[in-house]
Design a protein around this motif. Structure first.
Motif, PDB file in Angstrom:
ATOM      1  N   ALA A   1       7.037  -5.758  -8.718  1.00  0.00           N
ATOM      2  CA  ALA A   1       5.698  -5.806  -9.306  1.00  0.00           C
ATOM      3  C   ALA A   1       4.780  -4.738  -8.723  1.00  0.00           C
ATOM      4  N   ASN A   2       5.229  -4.095  -7.661  1.00  0.00           N
ATOM      5  CA  ASN A   2       4.353  -3.144  -6.974  1.00  0.00           C
ATOM      6  C   ASN A   2       4.932  -1.743  -6.903  1.00  0.00           C
ATOM      7  N   LEU A   3       5.845  -1.459  -7.799  1.00  0.00           N
ATOM      8  CA  LEU A   3       6.468  -0.134  -7.761  1.00  0.00           C
ATOM      9  C   LEU A   3       5.443   0.980  -7.921  1.00  0.00           C
ATOM     10  N   ALA A   4       4.376   0.679  -8.680  1.00  0.00           N
ATOM     11  CA  ALA A   4       3.359   1.712  -8.932  1.00  0.00           C
ATOM     12  C   ALA A   4       2.657   2.143  -7.654  1.00  0.00           C
ATOM     13  N   LYS A   5       2.719   1.295  -6.637  1.00  0.00           N
ATOM     14  CA  LYS A   5       2.031   1.641  -5.379  1.00  0.00           C
ATOM     15  C   LYS A   5       2.876   2.548  -4.484  1.00  0.00           C
ATOM     16  N   LEU A   6       4.094   2.802  -4.912  1.00  0.00           N
ATOM     17  CA  LEU A   6       4.998   3.543  -4.036  1.00  0.00           C
ATOM     18  C   LEU A   6       5.088   5.003  -4.474  1.00  0.00           C
ATOM     19  N   PRO A   7       5.246   5.897  -3.509  1.00  0.00           N
ATOM     20  CA  PRO A   7       5.269   7.334  -3.823  1.00  0.00           C
ATOM     21  C   PRO A   7       6.609   7.761  -4.430  1.00  0.00           C
ATOM     22  N   ARG A   8       6.523   8.647  -5.412  1.00  0.00           N
ATOM     23  CA  ARG A   8       7.751   9.183  -6.008  1.00  0.00           C
ATOM     24  C   ARG A   8       8.091  10.563  -5.452  1.00  0.00           C
ATOM     25  N   ASP A   9       7.176  11.082  -4.630  1.00  0.00           N
ATOM     26  CA  ASP A   9       7.400  12.430  -4.096  1.00  0.00           C
ATOM     27  C   ASP A   9       7.796  12.410  -2.617  1.00  0.00           C
ATOM     28  N   ARG A  10       7.957  11.233  -2.068  1.00  0.00           N
ATOM     29  CA  ARG A  10       8.353  11.148  -0.660  1.00  0.00           C
ATOM     30  C   ARG A  10       9.529  10.189  -0.527  1.00  0.00           C
ATOM     31  N   GLU A  11      10.260  10.409   0.515  1.00  0.00           N
ATOM     32  CA  GLU A  11      11.349   9.493   0.805  1.00  0.00           C
ATOM     33  C   GLU A  11      10.751   8.189   1.334  1.00  0.00           C
ATOM     34  N   ILE A  12      11.195   7.083   0.771  1.00  0.00           N
ATOM     35  CA  ILE A  12      10.706   5.779   1.224  1.00  0.00           C
ATOM     36  C   ILE A  12      11.724   5.211   2.207  1.00  0.00           C
ATOM     37  N   LEU A  13      11.268   4.898   3.404  1.00  0.00           N
ATOM     38  CA  LEU A  13      12.158   4.365   4.436  1.00  0.00           C
ATOM     39  C   LEU A  13      11.855   2.878   4.567  1.00  0.00           C
ATOM     40  N   VAL A  14      12.868   2.058   4.302  1.00  0.00           N
ATOM     41  CA  VAL A  14      12.625   0.629   4.146  1.00  0.00           C
ATOM     42  C   VAL A  14      12.999  -0.130   5.413  1.00  0.00           C
ATOM     43  N   ILE A  15      12.097  -1.005   5.787  1.00  0.00           N
ATOM     44  CA  ILE A  15      12.213  -1.772   7.033  1.00  0.00           C
ATOM     45  C   ILE A  15      12.264  -3.259   6.707  1.00  0.00           C
ATOM     46  N   CYS A  16      13.142  -3.987   7.389  1.00  0.00           N
ATOM     47  CA  CYS A  16      12.975  -5.449   7.455  1.00  0.00           C
ATOM     48  C   CYS A  16      13.460  -5.885   8.826  1.00  0.00           C
ATOM     49  N   ARG A  17      13.807  -7.146   8.973  1.00  0.00           N
ATOM     50  CA  ARG A  17      14.194  -7.616  10.297  1.00  0.00           C
ATOM     51  C   ARG A  17      15.570  -7.093  10.694  1.00  0.00           C
ATOM     52  N   SER A  18      16.562  -7.291   9.806  1.00  0.00           N
ATOM     53  CA  SER A  18      17.934  -6.953  10.178  1.00  0.00           C
ATOM     54  C   SER A  18      18.571  -5.981   9.190  1.00  0.00           C
ATOM     55  N   ALA A  19      17.775  -5.473   8.245  1.00  0.00           N
ATOM     56  CA  ALA A  19      18.215  -4.471   7.263  1.00  0.00           C
ATOM     57  C   ALA A  19      18.929  -5.074   6.059  1.00  0.00           C
ATOM     58  N   VAL A  20      18.944  -6.394   5.939  1.00  0.00           N
ATOM     59  CA  VAL A  20      19.546  -6.995   4.737  1.00  0.00           C
ATOM     60  C   VAL A  20      18.541  -6.959   3.587  1.00  0.00           C
ATOM     61  N   ARG A  21      17.327  -7.484   3.812  1.00  0.00           N
ATOM     62  CA  ARG A  21      16.312  -7.425   2.760  1.00  0.00           C
ATOM     63  C   ARG A  21      15.972  -5.974   2.425  1.00  0.00           C
ATOM     64  N   ALA A  22      15.974  -5.117   3.441  1.00  0.00           N
ATOM     65  CA  ALA A  22      15.696  -3.694   3.200  1.00  0.00           C
ATOM     66  C   ALA A  22      16.772  -3.091   2.298  1.00  0.00           C
ATOM     67  N   TYR A  23      18.006  -3.575   2.440  1.00  0.00           N
ATOM     68  CA  TYR A  23      19.089  -3.115   1.561  1.00  0.00           C
ATOM     69  C   TYR A  23      18.792  -3.531   0.127  1.00  0.00           C
ATOM     70  N   TYR A  24      18.411  -4.784  -0.063  1.00  0.00           N
ATOM     71  CA  TYR A  24      18.067  -5.232  -1.411  1.00  0.00           C
ATOM     72  C   TYR A  24      16.927  -4.371  -1.986  1.00  0.00           C
ATOM     73  N   ALA A  25      15.928  -4.130  -1.164  1.00  0.00           N
ATOM     74  CA  ALA A  25      14.784  -3.329  -1.624  1.00  0.00           C
ATOM     75  C   ALA A  25      15.206  -1.898  -1.942  1.00  0.00           C
ATOM     76  N   THR A  26      16.063  -1.358  -1.093  1.00  0.00           N
ATOM     77  CA  THR A  26      16.552   0.006  -1.326  1.00  0.00           C
ATOM     78  C   THR A  26      17.270   0.101  -2.661  1.00  0.00           C
ATOM     79  N   ARG A  27      18.073  -0.926  -2.965  1.00  0.00           N
ATOM     80  CA  ARG A  27      18.797  -0.937  -4.248  1.00  0.00           C
ATOM     81  C   ARG A  27      17.791  -0.946  -5.413  1.00  0.00           C
ATOM     82  N   ILE A  28      16.777  -1.756  -5.302  1.00  0.00           N
ATOM     83  CA  ILE A  28      15.770  -1.825  -6.369  1.00  0.00           C
ATOM     84  C   ILE A  28      15.093  -0.467  -6.527  1.00  0.00           C
TER      85      ILE A  28
END
Lengths: 562, 562
Positions: free
Chosen positions: A511-538
C-alpha cells in the motif's frame, strides 16, 4: 617387518592398533615419551575442572591392551632422540634407566604431536604457570588448585612469602579451544578467570563477527577478556601471587596461569633426520602419510595436511584427523591403498551451556587467498520447531561459491542443536554438496528435534534464493548509499532502530510503494531477514531495485560494533 | 493467473507462500476445510499431553499473515467438493454459510492430506473414541481428558449410565508414530496406556529387531502392548466405560480410545476428477508435482512419491517432504524448473527420554523387493566419548550395498545423539555416499559431543572392513553349523552365556590357537563385536576360517527372542 612408531596418543596409538589388525606378523614398537601409550587429551580440561573425576577415566586404551591384544612392544617413558634414515635406525633413550639403545626399523611412523607454545617470556617458569598437554600436566594443575590454604601457607612461609589463600584468580593466556575450555572449567571450579589473547578475537578459526558472540557469551558468564593484548612477562609479587604483565601495560593478578597460546608441531627430530618440513612448520607428507624420506611416515598434529576446501597446506591439531591418519599410515605400510582426503577443520566447543561449531573454509581464509567467488549469509533459525517449548535461536553463517553454489563452510553458535547441523553440513561439504542440495535435504523432524524446514534446509534455501537472483544481498558494513527500509513493526523499531531507516511494516508495503524511491537501491531490514526477504520479493517484482540485508538486526549486532 | 490451492497445513500453505514470493501478480486462493489455514499438526500429541500448553502455539502461520503479507485469498471452513478439469473450475462449499459457488482456475494444487483410517468397526462412533488429525480433534481429546469426575457424573447420570471417574485408562489403537507419541503423552498425563497393534511390531518403518527395542522401552515405561492383535469392535459397558474388543478375544477396558491406525490419502476428489491414482493409493504425480490431468498439481500426504533409495512408489506422510513439494509446485507453476528428488523417509520419534530415528531403506523393504545386493551391520557405539560423563550406548543398524558400498539406510535408537547421526547419514544417502566415505567423514568432536571416531565413522569403518574382506560377517539366526567362540571375559560369560560356545578371552587367543578347529568356520562372539573383530583378524591371519557375529551379545538380545 619391524615398524617403530614414535609417539602414542591419537595418531600413533591408532596406527599401532590398526597395523596389528591388518598385519598379524609385523613387529610393532610403540615409543612414548610419557607414562601412557594413549590417553584422552581432549578430556584434560574437563578433568582439571572436575567434570571427569577420575584420572583413570582418561586412560582409554591401556598399555595392557596394547600388549595383550595388539602385541605391541610398548616403550613408555622412552624417547626417540635421533633417526638415521641411511641405516634405518633410531636412537631410543629410556628415561627410567637412562639407557640409550639403537634399533633398526623397516618402517618408521612419527607421531610426535604438537607442543604447547611457551614463549621465552620473563618469569614463564614461575610456579603456578602451567601448560595443558599431558595427564601429568593436568595432575599438577589439579594439585595446585586443590591445595588448601594451610598447605599453601606453610609452603609460602618456608619460601619467605606471605601466606596465600587457595587459588581464586586465574589468567588464561590464549583464547583458542584449550584456552576457552580451561576458562570454563576454572570458572566451574569457582575461580575468577581472565583470558589474555593477542588477537582481537577469541577462537581464531571463527570469523570475527561470530567470535564476537562467543566473547559476549564469555563475558556474560563472568569471564573477563583482554583481547588484542599480549603477555609481556610474569612476576611473583611480595605476597607470593603471580602477576601477568601485558604489552599494553596492564597487570592481571593471578593465583594460577594457564598457557594456552597454541601448539607448534614437534619437528626437531624430523628436521634433524632431513625430513621436509612445510611452510606452516609441519612435517610434509603425501596423501598416504609418507614423508619426504623413504620408509618414514608421519601422522597427527605434527604434519601439515591439505585443507579439503581451499587446498591450502594447514595445521589442524585435532584428534579425528589424527586417528584417520594413523589408520591410513598403517594400511599403507601393510601394502594397502589408503589415502587421506584432507581435512575440513570440523570442530566444536562447549562453553557455559552454549555450543560453537564449524566446518570447512571461513571467510577470513577465503579473503586471504584472494578468492572472490564466494558469498556469505547469516541465518537465525530455531533449534527446533518454535511451537514446541525450549526452542533456541541458532546463529548460522554459511559460506558458498557464487558460481556453482557449492557449500564451502559454515559456522554455528547456540544453546541447542548446533553441532548436529554442522555435522550434516560437514557431510555435505565432504560430498561436494551445493546449496541446492541442502534445499532438498531430508533430515529428522519432530517438533522437539527440528523443523519441517530444518536449519540445514534454510542454509540451502536462502543462499539458493540469492544465487537464483530472487534475493539480492547486502551486508552491514558495505551498505553504500542505499535507501534503508525497515519492515519491522513500529514496536520493534522503537526498541532498537537503525539511524536513517524509514519504517514501513511488511504488511503495509504494497500500500506504500509510492513512498519508495525508484532511483535508489532499497536496502531492506528486519529482525532476522525473513520478513525483509518477503519485502524484497514484493519490491523486486514491482520494479524496484532492492536488496536484503543479510541477517537483519541480529547480524547487525555481530557486524556493527556497539 | 488464478491458482486455487485445496487444503492448507504443510503442503498447501507452503505452496501458497512460495507462489506469492515467486509471482507477485498471481491470484491465489487457499481453500481449507478446517478453521485454520495452517497449523502444526506434528504438535498435536504434545498439545494433548500438555507439553505445548496453548492451542495458539500450534497456529504457526496465521490467516492474517497469509492475507496481509502473501495476499492470499484464504477461504477457511470451505471445501472443494468437485473439480471439472474440462471447464477448469472447482465447486466450493462454504460450510459456514452453506453456499456453493463455482470458480475458475488456471492452475489447481491439491493438498488434501491423508485422513486417519477409521475402519467400520462396531461401536467406532462411541463417545470417547478419537482420531488425532486437527486442532479441533486435539481440543476434543483434551476436554474429554480434563473433565472432572463431577461433570462426567452429571453427564453419565443424565445418559442413564453410572458415574465415571476422570479418564484414567487409555487404549491407543495403532503403534505407529502418532500412536506412540499419543501413548507417551497420555502416560505423561497419568493415564494407564495400552497399545493395540495389528502387526507384530510397533513402528512399521523400523525393522522388527529394532522395533523390539522400542517395544521393550515402552513396556519399561509402563505402556502395555498388545501386538499382533486387531480391534474387533468397541462397546460401552453398563457403567459407561469403553471396552476395546480384539480379534484374539481380549477385552481392554478404556476411558478413552485413540485411533492411530494410520492414514489414507484423501483421493476422492482427485478420483472423481479423473486423476490417476497409484497402486499405493496416492495421487500419482511427476517429479514436478503435476498430476495426470493438465494444470492440476498435487502435493503432500495425498501423493505417492518415489523412494529415493529403492525407486519404489511410496506414501510418506511427513511434513518435510510436504513442504518441499509445496515449494516445488509453486516454482513450476511460476514457470521455474524445480524437481522433487524423492523421499528417503527420514524420521524421528521421541519416546520417554529415548530417541528413535531412521533414514533410507530398511531391510524389510529390500528383502521384499528381492534385493540381494545388500548387507547389514549392528553397531553399539557411545553417544559421546566414554571418558566424559553421561555417554549412552547408541544402537545403530546400517544397511549398505555389497557391490559398491553405497549406504542404503540406517536405523538408530538411544538416549542421546541419535537423530544427529541419522541426519549426517541422511545427508550421506542423499549425496550417494558409500561406507568408504563415512570412514573419512570429519564430524564435530569434543568429548561431550562425540568421539574422535564418531558413530558415523564406525558406520563406515565396520561395513568397509566387511566389504574389504577383513571381517567376514554372520548374523544371529543364520549361524549355521559354525564353531562358536566367545572371546569375552569369563565374568561376562558367567553373567550371560551362549549355549555351545567355547570361551577363550581375547587376550588369550594367540596362545590357544591349537584348541581351535581348522576344518570348521569359527563364529566369534563378544559383547558388541569389537573384540570379536580383533579376534577375527587374528584368526584369519593365522589361517582359520572365521566370521564375526555382527553386534555380538547386544544384537543377540534384539535378534534372538527370549
Amino acid at each position: 617387518m619391524k615398524v617403530i612408531i614414535v609417539g602414542g596418543v591419537a595418531g600413533g596409538a591408532s596406527c599401532a592398533a590398526r597395523l596389528r589388525r591388518v598385519d598379524e606378523k609385523a613387529e610393532i614398537v610403540l615409543v612414548e615419551r610419557g607414562p601412557y601409550v594413549s590417553y584422552a587429551n581432549c578430556g584434560l580440561p574437563y578433568h582439571i575442572g572436575g567434570v571427569i573425576e577420575q584420572e583413570s577415566s582418561l586412560l582409554v586404551a591401556t598399555e595392557q591392551l596394547f600388549r595383550a591384544v595388539f602385541t605391541v612392544d610398548c616403550r613408555t617413558r622412552c624417547e626417540v632422540t635421533g633417526i638415521s634414515p641411511k641405516t634405518k635406525t633410531v636412537e631410543i633413550k629410556n628415561h627410567a634407566t637412562g639407557e640409550v639403545t639403537t634399533e633398526k626399523y623397516d618402517k618408521l611412523v612419527l607421531s610426535p604431536g604438537a607442543a604447547p607454545i611457551r614463549p621465552p617470556l620473563p618469569g614463564i617458569d614461575l610456579p603456578g604457570i602451567f601448560s595443558v598437554r599431558t595427564v601429568p600436566d593436568a595432575k599438577a594443575i589439579r594439585e595446585w588448585l586443590d591445595r588448601g590454604a594451610s598447605e599453601l601457607a606453610e609452603e609460602q612461609a618456608s619460601s619467605g612469602f606471605q601466606a596465600l589463600d587457595k587459588p581464586k584468580r586465574a589468567v588464561v593466556v590464549g583464547g583458542g579451544y584449550i584456552g576457552l575450555e580451561m576458562a570454563e572449567n576454572l570458572a566451574h571450579r569457582g575461580l575468577e578467570v581472565t583470558i589474555v589473547e593477542m588477537l582481537d578475537q577469541v577462537m581464531a578459526p571463527l570469523d570475527p563477527e561470530c567470535a564476537r558472540l562467543v566473547a559476549r557469551h564469555l563475558e556474560q558468564n563472568g569471564v573477563r577478556l583482554a583481547l588484542g593484548d599480549a603477555v609481556a612477562g610474569f612476576r611473583q609479587n611480595a605476597n607470593g601471587a603471580l602477576e601477568v604483565h601485558t604489552k599494553s601495560g596492564t597487570v592481571h593478578p593471578a593465583d594460577v596461569v594457564i598457557l594456552a597460546i597454541g601448539v607448534r608441531p614437534e619437528t626437531e627430530l624430523a628436521k634433524a633426520a632431513g625430513l621436509e618440513v612445510g611452510q606452516r612448520g609441519g612435517i610434509r607428507v603425501d596423501e598416504q602419510m609418507r614423508t619426504s624420506v623413504p620408509d618414514i611416515f608421519a601422522v597427527g598434529d605434527a604434519v601439515e595436511v591439505k585443507d579439503f576446501v581451499t587446498g591450502e597446506w594447514s595445521l589442524i591439531p585435532l584428534a579425528g584427523p589424527a586417528n584417520r591418519q594413523g589408520r591410513i599410515a598403517a594400511d599403507v605400510i601393510a601394502g594397502r591403498d589408503a589415502r587421506f582426503r584432507g581435512t575440513q577443520g570440523t570442530s566444536v566447543l562447549g562453553l557455559f551451556g552454549a555450543t560453537v561449531a564449524m566446518t570447512g573454509a571461513n571467510e577470513k581464509a577465503l579473503t586471504r587467498l584472494g578468492d572472490s567467488d564466494h558469498e556469505k549469509m547469516y541465518l537465525f533459525p530455531n533449534s527446533h520447531a518454535g511451537y514446541y517449548p525450549g526452542a533456541k535461536t541458532l546463529v548460522l553463517k554459511v559460506i558458498f561459491r557464487k558460481s556453482d553454489g557449492r557449500l564451502l563452510g559454515a559456522q554455528a553458535l547456540g544453546r541447542d542443536g548446533v553441532e548436529k547441523r554442522i555435522d550434516a553440513l560437514a557431510m555435505a561439504i565432504q560430498m561436494g554438496a551445493t546449496v541446492y542440495d541442502l534445499e532438498e535435504a531430508e533430515l529428522c523432524y519432530a517438533p522437539q528435534f527440528g523443523s519441517a524446514k530444518d536449519p540445514v534446509n534454510f542454509a540451502g534455501m536462502a543462499p539458493a534464493d540469492v544465487l537464483r537472483g530472487d534475493m539480492p544481498l547486502v551486508h552491514w558494513g558495505s551498505l553504500g548509499n542505499g535507501f534503508l527500509l525497515d519492515v519491522r513493526s513500529p514496536q520493534e523499531v522503537a526498541t532498537e532502530g537503525v539511524p536513517g531507516a524509514v519504517n514501513i511494516p511488511l504488511p503495509a508495503i504494497r500500500a506504500n510503494l509510492a513512498k519508495l524511491p525508484r532511483d535508489r537501491e532499497i536496502l531492506v531490514i528486519c529482525r532476522s531477514a525473513v520478513r525483509a526477504y518477503y519485502a524484497t520479493r514484493i519490491l523486486l517484482q514491482n520494479g524496484f531495485n532492492a536488496r536484503n540485508i543479510s541477517g537483519g538486526m541480529l547480524s547487525r549486532s555481530m557486524l556493527v560494533p556497539t
